[in-house]
Design a protein around this motif. Sequence first.
Motif, PDB file in Angstrom:
ATOM      1  N   LEU A   1       1.488   4.921  -0.331  1.00  0.00           N
ATOM      2  CA  LEU A   1       1.080   3.446  -0.727  1.00  0.00           C
ATOM      3  C   LEU A   1       1.786   3.214   1.307  1.00  0.00           C
TER       4      LEU A   1
ATOM      5  N   ARG B   1      -1.649   1.100   4.205  1.00  0.00           N
ATOM      6  CA  ARG B   1      -1.319  -0.029   3.335  1.00  0.00           C
ATOM      7  C   ARG B   1      -2.643  -1.611   4.153  1.00  0.00           C
TER       8      ARG B   1
ATOM      9  N   LYS C   1      -1.368  -5.801  -2.754  1.00  0.00           N
ATOM     10  CA  LYS C   1      -0.884  -5.258  -1.788  1.00  0.00           C
ATOM     11  C   LYS C   1       1.357  -5.718  -2.730  1.00  0.00           C
TER      12      LYS C   1
ATOM     13  N   MET D   1       1.593  -3.527  -5.938  1.00  0.00           N
ATOM     14  CA  MET D   1       1.779  -1.950  -5.731  1.00  0.00           C
ATOM     15  C   MET D   1       2.818  -1.851  -5.161  1.00  0.00           C
TER      16      MET D   1
ATOM     17  N   ALA E   1       5.955   0.449  -6.682  1.00  0.00           N
ATOM     18  CA  ALA E   1       6.493   1.849  -5.772  1.00  0.00           C
ATOM     19  C   ALA E   1       7.659   1.542  -5.758  1.00  0.00           C
TER      20      ALA E   1
END
Length: 56
Positions: A20, A24, A32, A35, A39
């Motif tokens: 990630l 990016r 964005k 995610m 994460a």
Amino acid sequence: MDNENLVIYIIVVLCLGAVLVMGREKVPPRLKRGMALTAVILIALAFVFIIYSLVA
């Protein structure tokens, strides 16, 4: 707690975080935040599991 599954989980989560961070720029802007939040939660949970396995 099963240490083998814990080690696999930690490796997978850290790899997910690395992917990630490195990719990016390629992620659509509307994805964005979700995610990144996912994460961060998974990586934090991995560290909690590490601490738990050291204490228990």
